[in-house]
Design an enzyme around this catalytic site. Structure first.
Site, short mmCIF file in Angstrom:
data_model
loop_
_atom_site.label_atom_id
_atom_site.label_comp_id
_atom_site.label_asym_id
_atom_site.label_seq_id
_atom_site.Cartn_x
_atom_site.Cartn_y
_atom_site.Cartn_z
N GLY A 29 -73.84 9.80 69.60
CA GLY A 29 -73.90 10.05 67.96
C GLY A 29 -72.60 9.28 67.36
N ASP A 140 -65.42 20.53 62.10
CA ASP A 140 -66.54 21.46 61.56
C ASP A 140 -66.63 22.70 61.34
OD1 ASP A 140 -68.36 20.40 59.91
OD2 ASP A 140 -69.82 20.01 61.48
N HIS A 164 -67.39 18.40 58.22
CA HIS A 164 -68.37 17.42 58.04
C HIS A 164 -69.39 17.87 56.94
CE1 HIS A 164 -67.57 14.87 61.56
NE2 HIS A 164 -66.99 15.76 61.93
N ARG A 309 -83.01 23.59 64.55
CA ARG A 309 -82.63 25.09 64.35
C ARG A 309 -84.05 26.13 64.22
NH1 ARG A 309 -77.73 23.88 59.87
NH2 ARG A 309 -77.05 22.28 61.32
N ASP A 370 -75.68 17.25 50.74
CA ASP A 370 -75.19 16.77 51.95
C ASP A 370 -73.87 16.37 51.93
OD1 ASP A 370 -75.87 15.84 54.36
OD2 ASP A 370 -77.62 14.63 53.82
N VAL A 375 -77.78 8.88 57.20
CA VAL A 375 -79.01 7.93 57.11
C VAL A 375 -78.78 7.07 56.26
CG1 VAL A 375 -81.58 7.91 56.71
CG2 VAL A 375 -80.56 9.61 58.02
N TYR A 497 -29.57 31.98 42.84
CA TYR A 497 -30.33 33.27 42.37
C TYR A 497 -31.92 33.04 42.39
CZ TYR A 497 -31.57 37.19 39.79
OH TYR A 497 -32.13 38.81 39.44
C1 GDG Z 1 -73.80 16.43 59.17
C2 GDG Z 1 -73.67 16.73 57.62
C3 GDG Z 1 -72.57 14.46 57.38
C4 GDG Z 1 -81.71 11.35 62.42
N1 GDG Z 1 -83.07 11.53 63.15
C5 GDG Z 1 -83.04 10.70 64.27
C6 GDG Z 1 -81.77 10.22 64.44
N2 GDG Z 1 -81.10 10.75 63.37
C7 GDG Z 1 -79.41 10.64 63.13
C8 GDG Z 1 -79.28 9.65 62.10
C9 GDG Z 1 -77.85 10.11 61.58
C10 GDG Z 1 -77.82 11.55 62.07
O1 GDG Z 1 -79.15 11.71 62.90
C11 GDG Z 1 -77.79 12.45 60.94
O2 GDG Z 1 -76.77 12.37 60.11
P1 GDG Z 1 -76.61 12.98 58.79
O3 GDG Z 1 -75.46 12.56 58.14
O4 GDG Z 1 -77.74 12.39 57.89
O5 GDG Z 1 -76.75 14.64 58.75
P2 GDG Z 1 -76.49 15.72 59.64
O6 GDG Z 1 -77.05 15.70 61.05
O7 GDG Z 1 -76.75 17.03 58.57
O8 GDG Z 1 -74.99 15.80 59.70
C12 GDG Z 1 -73.81 15.25 57.05
C13 GDG Z 1 -72.68 14.36 58.92
O9 GDG Z 1 -72.65 15.37 59.44
C14 GDG Z 1 -71.49 13.46 59.29
O10 GDG Z 1 -70.25 14.04 59.04
O11 GDG Z 1 -73.06 13.28 57.09
O12 GDG Z 1 -73.73 15.58 55.66
O13 GDG Z 1 -74.79 17.59 57.16
O14 GDG Z 1 -76.93 9.39 62.31
O15 GDG Z 1 -79.52 8.49 62.54
N3 GDG Z 1 -81.48 9.54 65.60
C15 GDG Z 1 -82.40 9.21 66.41
N4 GDG Z 1 -83.54 9.70 66.10
C16 GDG Z 1 -83.89 10.43 65.20
O16 GDG Z 1 -85.28 10.67 64.94
N5 GDG Z 1 -82.09 8.31 67.22
#
Ligand code: GDG
Length: 723
Positions: A29, A140, A164, A309, A370, A375, A497
């Site tokens: 990650g 987090d 996060h 979840r 978010d 993404v 004071y």
């Molecule tokens: C929290 C916060 C904040 C998704 N689908 C697949 C896949 N992914 C990867 C993406 C991306 C990650 O998962 C998702 O990251 P996000 O930032 O969009 O969202 P959260 O998981 O909710 O993360 C968020 C983050 O923490 C960091 O601080 O940005 O706002 O909610 O990296 O690429 N990866 C693979 N297959 C998938 O189908 N391999």
């Protein structure tokens, strides 16, 4: 090499059981990558939940020793703990509330209790791992109480915390029945990081409104120490996404068979979560196709939804809603060879994900809220040809950085529809220009940059603390001082004071001495060895009214007035011709700045702003200072910036002059000066090395010793009065 201890809910490794054997899968990650890059300069260990309920003690030991070789320390949680702490309080209370989904928020005492006890479990697992000089970085929303729990056991370690997800506004945060404990939990850290300035602003406002903690440029002032709050937008592993996708992967075949020539491919990728705005996005896409039928058959939305979840009710309901909406649109519009939406309800292997980013003409990223949204950044990074259009919700933290994207309000269907139309018709040159600018930023501010900046700031704070923090007047130091006091035959006690003997109030006229302090002063005045002087910036009338009945000496208005042997006298020959002009200027400022007022003393003028609106006053102070400095240039005047007050006075008037006056009156073998304000620095400077100079609070000082607050001052004076 210094060491960093990372604490997060999950470890960057997952454990599976295959045919009875435990198998470990490292997860690559963003966080793991960013932190891995720190290895060049730091040793690192990572402490977190192992991710699987493992009850067997022998198995736990095996995992512990296997992980130890990888610098990982697993924490084992029971199934019940996971249900209550993780799926419960973290994901049914904090997650919805912090994303402004108040209607989805569960308030339950038993979930809270579990959250608290699992946070304690984490802290208890961390404490024995910590070595001298370690920096600790907690991550987090699942672990918001951990910084404070660590602080209690490790008062001198440097603790960072990064959130996060969004930090909501005060109006939302205040709904939490456990808001104070959560705020204090986070404030256990020395450095608190957020993705955006808005989240930081909300946090400062919550600290002020709930905790009463003032802040100055992101520094929250607490009695015992400062907490720094700052913005560190998380980045991605740029090179990983800016690389050619391996050819011939499954998703390519699966999607390509649906695409005709000149076909537009729109992608969306999220975990299944109500914060991501998936139903609104599907509806907007359906609306676009209805409003612009020419695009039917020529555009496809490939929507990846990653199961998530599943044990939380809202997520099951959401899954049904998404299925229904996709079915409805596909049912109504599909033709032979074309489906408007290709729906993948499963996680994709990384090569497929990369392939999808690289095939897509448009990325449709429309979360309702978010923290950041990685993404959006990954799509930008993956565009090796520097083309493509990003449609991005203004409610995602990433919108602050990816400003060249088409920024939309995810609640405004029309906005999304129009953005889709613009994206479909955007000329190549415009796409290039936007993508190039965004790529440059995403490349520079990558995840390594993010981690390095946070740690660098934490390290700087640690060094600063070492410079300022050595001399707490407590324990053996306090005992030794009390002994010196007891043995001395002539003692001089110089006591400020406001902020020292008495706490601050909004109305300075209401800081009337209480029974406790007057009897303490009375007791200190009793021994004939003692000369007690209250040395203040206040006017002499007021001081006399409040303390005149006590057998002590006083200095008022920073040394303009002296009271000795019961008589007041002022220092002669001090110029006051400058006052009318400065008063006129101050009156004008007061007219324009509600809640501020002027205090006029014999030889000085003070502008008080402690009652003014905090946000409003910031800019005003700057303006006030600039004009004032210009006005008094080349005059023998001095500006003192005190606690919520700016005072103009003659340079020759200072508490230092007053301190010297008393010092030279006799041959003292014990001198103590206590003060909290910048004006007390003059007192400290005027005294010899052997004096006990004591600063109240944590601001920088030349004093040799430090105590936290007014209560500690009173405790100290009580100790002395009993010797
Ligand atoms: C929290 C916060 C904040 C998704 N689908 C697949 C896949 N992914 C990867 C993406 C991306 C990650 O998962 C998702 O990251 P996000 O930032 O969009 O969202 P959260 O998981 O909710 O993360 C968020 C983050 O923490 C960091 O601080 O940005 O706002 O909610 O990296 O690429 N990866 C693979 N297959 C998938 O189908 N391999």
């Amino acid at each position: 090499m210094s060491r960093i201890v990372i604490v997060s809910n999950r470890l960057p490794i997952s454990i599976n059981r295959e045919e009875g054997e435990l198998i470990y899968h490292p997860s690559a990650g963003g966080l793991a990558t960013g932190l891995h890059s720190l290895d060049k300069n730091f040793d690192k260990i990572w402490i977190g939940w192992a991710g699987q309920p493992i009850d067997d003690a022998a198995e736990q030991d095996k995992i512990r020793s296997d992980f130890r070789n990888r610098d990982l320390v697993p924490i084992f949680l029971s199934q019940e703990e996971v249900a209550l702490y993780y799926e419960g309080f973290s994901n049914k209370t904090v997650w919805p509330l912090f994303h402004y989904f108040t209607q989805n928020t569960t308030y339950s005492e038993s979930l809270w209790e579990a959250y608290r006890s699992v946070n304690q479990k984490f802290a208890d697992a961390v404490i024995p791992e910590i070595q001298e000089g370690d920096m600790i970085w907690v991550h987090d929303y699942q672990l918001m109480l951990v910084p404070q729990m660590l602080r209690q056991a490790l008062p001198n370690h440097h603790i960072g915390f990064f959130l996060h997800i969004p930090f909501p506004s005060y109006e939302i945060f205040r709904l939490l029945p456990w808001r104070d404990t959560i705020l204090e939990g986070m404030l256990g850290a020395d450095l608190i990081g957020f993705h955006t300035f808005d989240y930081m602003r909300h946090f400062l406002s919550v600290s002020y409104r709930l905790g009463g903690y003032e802040s100055d440029f992101g520094n929250i002032q607490r009695p015992d120490r400062n907490v720094k709050v700052d913005v560190y937008p998380m980045g991605i592993d740029y090179e990983k996404f800016n690389a050619p996708a391996p050819p011939d992967n499954d998703i390519q075949h699966e999607i390509k068979k649906h695409l005709s020539k000149d076909h537009k491919l729109v992608i969306s990728i999220d975990r299944l979560d109500y914060t991501k705005g998936i139903p609104d996005r599907i509806r907007a896409f359906g609306e676009f196709l209805e409003r612009y039928p020419a695009y039917q058959g020529k555009i496809t939305l490939a929507m990846v939804v990653v199961p998530s979840r599943g044990n939380v009710d809202e997520y099951q309901a959401l899954k049904e809603e998404v299925d229904l909406l996709v079915g409805r649109i596909n049912g109504a519009m599909s033709t032979f060879g074309w489906s408007p939406i290709l729906y993948f309800y499963r996680p994709l292997p990384f090569p497929d994900l990369l392939q999808l980013y690289q095939m897509a003409d448009i990325a449709l990223v429309t979360p309702l809220r978010d923290g950041m949204n990685l993404v959006a950044k990954e799509y930008v990074a993956s565009r090796q040809e520097q083309d493509g259009v990003l449609i991005l919700s203004e409610m995602a933290g990433a919108a602050n950085e990816l400003v060249e994207g088409l920024i939309i309000n995810p609640h405004d269907q029309e906005d999304i529809v129009q953005a889709l139309l613009r994206a479909c018709t955007m000329p190549q040159e415009e796409q290039h220009a936007h993508m190039k600018a965004m790529q440059k930023r995403v490349k520079l501010h990558n995840v390594e940059y993010w981690a390095a900046h946070f740690i660098e700031a934490l390290k700087d704070m640690a060094e600063e603390k070492q410079l300022k923090g050595a001399q707490q007047l407590k324990g053996p130091a306090l005992e030794s001082m009390a002994l010196k006091y007891a043995q001395a035959s002539k003692r001089l006690l110089l006591l400020d004071y406001d902020g020292t003997l008495m706490g601050f109030r909004k109305n300075p006229d209401s800081v009337i001495p209480d029974e406790n302090i007057t009897s303490l002063l009375q007791a200190l005045c009793q021994p004939e060895e003692n000369t007690v002087v209250v040395i203040s910036g206040r006017g002499h009338h007021k001081l006399d009214k409040w303390l005149g009945h006590l057998p002590l000496d006083m200095s008022a208005e920073h040394g303009v007035w002296y009271k000795e042997d019961g008589e007041w006298r002022d220092t002669k020959g001090i110029d006051r011709a400058w006052k009318p002009k400065v008063r006129e200027f101050m009156e004008e400022v007061v007219r324009r700045t509600p809640g501020t007022f002027i205090e006029e003393k014999e030889y000085s003028l003070a502008w008080h702003y402690r009652k003014a609106d905090k946000e409003f006053i910031r800019g005003r102070i700057r303006e006030f200072m600039d004009s004032l400095l210009y006005m008094i240039a080349n005059q023998d005047l001095h500006i003192l910036e005190g606690n919520k007050v700016v005072e103009v006075k003659n340079t020759e008037v200072s508490k230092g002059t007053a301190a010297k006056h008393w010092l030279h009156k006799d041959n003292y073998d014990f001198v103590l000066a206590i003060g909290d304000d910048v004006t007390d620095e003059d007192t400290f400077k005027a005294l010899p090395e052997s004096a006990y100079t004591v600063k109240v609070g944590k601001d920088p000082s030349v004093a040799r010793w430090r105590i936290p607050d007014v209560d500690a001052v009173r405790e100290l004076l009580k100790t002395l009065s009993q010797h």
